[in-house]
Write a protein that holds these residues in place. Structure first.
Motif, PDB file in Angstrom:
ATOM      1  N   GLY A   1       0.767  -1.090  -0.025  1.00  0.00           N
ATOM      2  CA  GLY A   1      -0.004   0.741  -0.352  1.00  0.00           C
ATOM      3  C   GLY A   1       0.920   1.098  -0.003  1.00  0.00           C
ATOM      4  N   GLY A   2       1.820   1.210   1.034  1.00  0.00           N
ATOM      5  CA  GLY A   2       2.980   2.042   0.393  1.00  0.00           C
ATOM      6  C   GLY A   2       3.328   2.758  -0.509  1.00  0.00           C
ATOM      7  N   LEU A   3       3.901   2.053  -0.752  1.00  0.00           N
ATOM      8  CA  LEU A   3       4.659   1.967  -2.200  1.00  0.00           C
ATOM      9  C   LEU A   3       3.569   2.197  -3.382  1.00  0.00           C
ATOM     10  CD1 LEU A   3       7.823  -0.815  -2.472  1.00  0.00           C
ATOM     11  CD2 LEU A   3       7.719   1.217  -2.051  1.00  0.00           C
ATOM     12  N   ALA A   4       2.296   2.065  -3.760  1.00  0.00           N
ATOM     13  CA  ALA A   4       1.361   1.880  -4.461  1.00  0.00           C
ATOM     14  C   ALA A   4       0.814   3.626  -4.389  1.00  0.00           C
ATOM     15  CB  ALA A   4       0.334   0.601  -3.953  1.00  0.00           C
ATOM     16  N   VAL A   5       0.452   3.554  -3.152  1.00  0.00           N
ATOM     17  CA  VAL A   5       0.565   5.319  -2.361  1.00  0.00           C
ATOM     18  C   VAL A   5       1.608   6.191  -2.972  1.00  0.00           C
ATOM     19  CG1 VAL A   5       0.261   7.347  -1.335  1.00  0.00           C
ATOM     20  CG2 VAL A   5      -0.921   5.524  -1.561  1.00  0.00           C
ATOM     21  N   HIS A   6       2.914   6.129  -3.470  1.00  0.00           N
ATOM     22  CA  HIS A   6       4.520   6.652  -3.730  1.00  0.00           C
ATOM     23  C   HIS A   6       4.530   6.281  -5.271  1.00  0.00           C
ATOM     24  CE1 HIS A   6       8.253   8.112  -2.763  1.00  0.00           C
ATOM     25  NE2 HIS A   6       8.802   6.916  -3.858  1.00  0.00           N
ATOM     26  N   GLY A   7       3.993   5.598  -6.133  1.00  0.00           N
ATOM     27  CA  GLY A   7       3.967   5.623  -7.340  1.00  0.00           C
ATOM     28  C   GLY A   7       2.466   6.091  -7.558  1.00  0.00           C
ATOM     29  N   PHE A   8       1.684   6.441  -7.345  1.00  0.00           N
ATOM     30  CA  PHE A   8       1.301   7.201  -7.399  1.00  0.00           C
ATOM     31  C   PHE A   8       1.022   8.576  -7.726  1.00  0.00           C
ATOM     32  CE2 PHE A   8      -2.771  10.199  -6.580  1.00  0.00           C
ATOM     33  CZ  PHE A   8      -4.051   9.875  -7.885  1.00  0.00           C
TER      34      PHE A   8
END
Length: 443
Positions: free
Chosen positions: A323-330
């Motif tokens: 979840g953290g990396l998904a938000v970061h990528g977004f």
């Protein structure tokens, strides 16, 4: 007043589709090359860590010629150089399987191929960033950049799996033939673009290359918007590379993630980036440019805290990491699309090559610095503490929220007058009118 010709929808613009399609194919091929060349060195040539380090130096050292490449692009048409650089990359990559067949493959040859491939990649990247504004209308520039960013994200998601499958099927040297073919397809696609590219203005008599480089640097650091974007992004990239250098090792050794679990977590970041690229234009339209960039900055700087929160490899921990990396990528995708569009719009056409080259040198120059800093922190304080320091450092770019004019922009400013810019003397400060467009700021 003459009636304005309606802008053609971007997905019905055949020339943009040729460019975008060629770019997408070459990005997929580059993913195969990224893994394939490394495995050729490690497996085929039994290279050790020192030799791998030298190979990476050879691949990334051509970034130092970015400023010269920028000067060249501001004096020549860009599309032809994109076609030639892709054909050159195709030939270089094809040398690896050819050398393997003829039994002349060596690390020395791989160093040379890596260096020349890196050089042509610098040419292609600076040229493509400078070419897009002449290919699409200004009001479609953000959409065009969003679609190109989507291609980067898709390549990041599908590319490693494709590379692994091809290498397993063909072996690393021969999988590179797919990369070579992708560069040829990209070159042919771009060669069929029909939209005329305007001739660049001739260089002023007596202006040296050194003076042209200095003018390009002033275009970045003499403008409040570009200067703030550049310094913030360079600071972010420094600590981002501390985190990326340490996270994979930390996840495996400290958290106990397996290869498949690590792939799932990293893949979540690519999925987030794809989502951000797809919704960026709509999100920016609703929030306004400054607010969209503010949101993206906050999310990009804060989300990596999720990387140091879990203490094991449980399903809940994997969810937090993903979840953290998904938000970061977004957030990174939203920021990158808007920042690139802003840079292209506020820079005079005659300076696009040098502006993009100056940016590339600054931003890419932080990659080895961040990696070295990450290694030093881990050696001195341990993996977890080094990663925590890197994550904490990513909060520093939030300081720009309080003083940067970028975050007061409601929309993309009107570009500066080309005529006034072209009439300025070499060495003079950037034309006014790019700095004080207060009506474009959120007040």
């Amino acid at each position: 007043m003459a009636e304005r010709t309606p802008t053609k929808p971007l997905l019905r613009d055949r020339d943009f589709l040729r460019f975008w399609g060629g770019e997408t194919v070459s990005l997929a091929g580059a993913q195969v090359a990224e893994l394939g060349l490394m495995l050729v060195a490690v497996i085929t040539l039994s290279a050790g860590p020192f030799e791998i380090g030298l190979f990476n130096v050879a691949r990334y050292s051509p970034v130092v010629v970015s400023l010269l490449v920028g000067v060249w692009f501001d004096r020549h048409r860009r599309r032809q150089a994109l076609v030639i650089s892709n054909l050159g990359r195709a030939a270089l990559v094809a040398l690896v399987p050819l050398a393997a067949v003829t039994d002349i493959l060596s690390m020395g040859l791989l160093y040379a191929i890596g260096f020349l491939l890196g050089l042509l990649t610098v040419v292609f990247d600076v040229g493509s960033l400078s070419y897009v504004p002449s290919l699409v209308e200004r009001d479609r520039l953000a959409e065009a950049n969003g679609r190109i960013q989507t291609s980067y994200s898709v390549a990041g998601i599908a590319g490693p799996g494709l590379a692994g499958a091809l290498i397993g099927l063909l072996t690393a040297p021969f999988a590179l033939l797919v990369t070579s073919a992708s560069y040829v397809v990209s070159a042919v696609s771009m060669a069929f673009i029909r939209r005329p590219e305007p001739d660049p203005p001739p260089p002023e008599p007596g202006v040296s290359v050194r003076a042209s480089i200095a003018e390009g640097l002033r275009a970045v650091f003499g403008d409040r918007v570009l200067r703030n974007l550049a310094t913030q992004s360079a600071t972010f990239n420094l600590f981002e590379n501390v985190v990326t250098t340490l996270f994979a090792v930390y996840a495996v050794r400290h958290l106990g993630l397996g290869v498949g679990q690590l792939g799932f977590v990293i893949g979540a970041g690519a999925v987030g980036a794809l989502t951000g690229a797809v919704v960026c234009t709509r999100l920016t339209g609703k929030l306004g440019l400054g607010r969209a960039l503010r949101l993206a900055t906050l999310l990009a700087c804060v989300s990596p805290v999720a990387l140091v929160a879990p203490g094991d490899a449980s399903p809940a921990a994997l969810g937090v990491l993903a979840g953290g990396l998904a938000v970061h990528g977004f957030a990174l995708a939203v920021f990158n699309v808007n920042a690139l569009t802003l840079r292209q719009c506020v820079t005079p056409t005659r300076l696009l090559g040098r502006m993009n080259a100056s940016y590339r040198l600054l931003l890419f120059g932080t990659i080895p610095l961040g990696a070295l800093l990450g290694g030093a922190l881990a050696a001195a304080f341990g993996l977890r503490t080094g990663l925590i320091i890197g994550v904490a450092g990513l909060a520093v770019p939030m300081a720009w929220l309080f003083f940067s004019p970028v975050y007061r922009l409601v929309s993309i400013p009107e570009p500066p007058g080309e005529s006034s810019a072209d009439e300025s003397e070499p060495g003079s400060p950037p034309a006014p009118g790019r700095k004080d467009r207060e009506t474009d700021y959120v007040v």
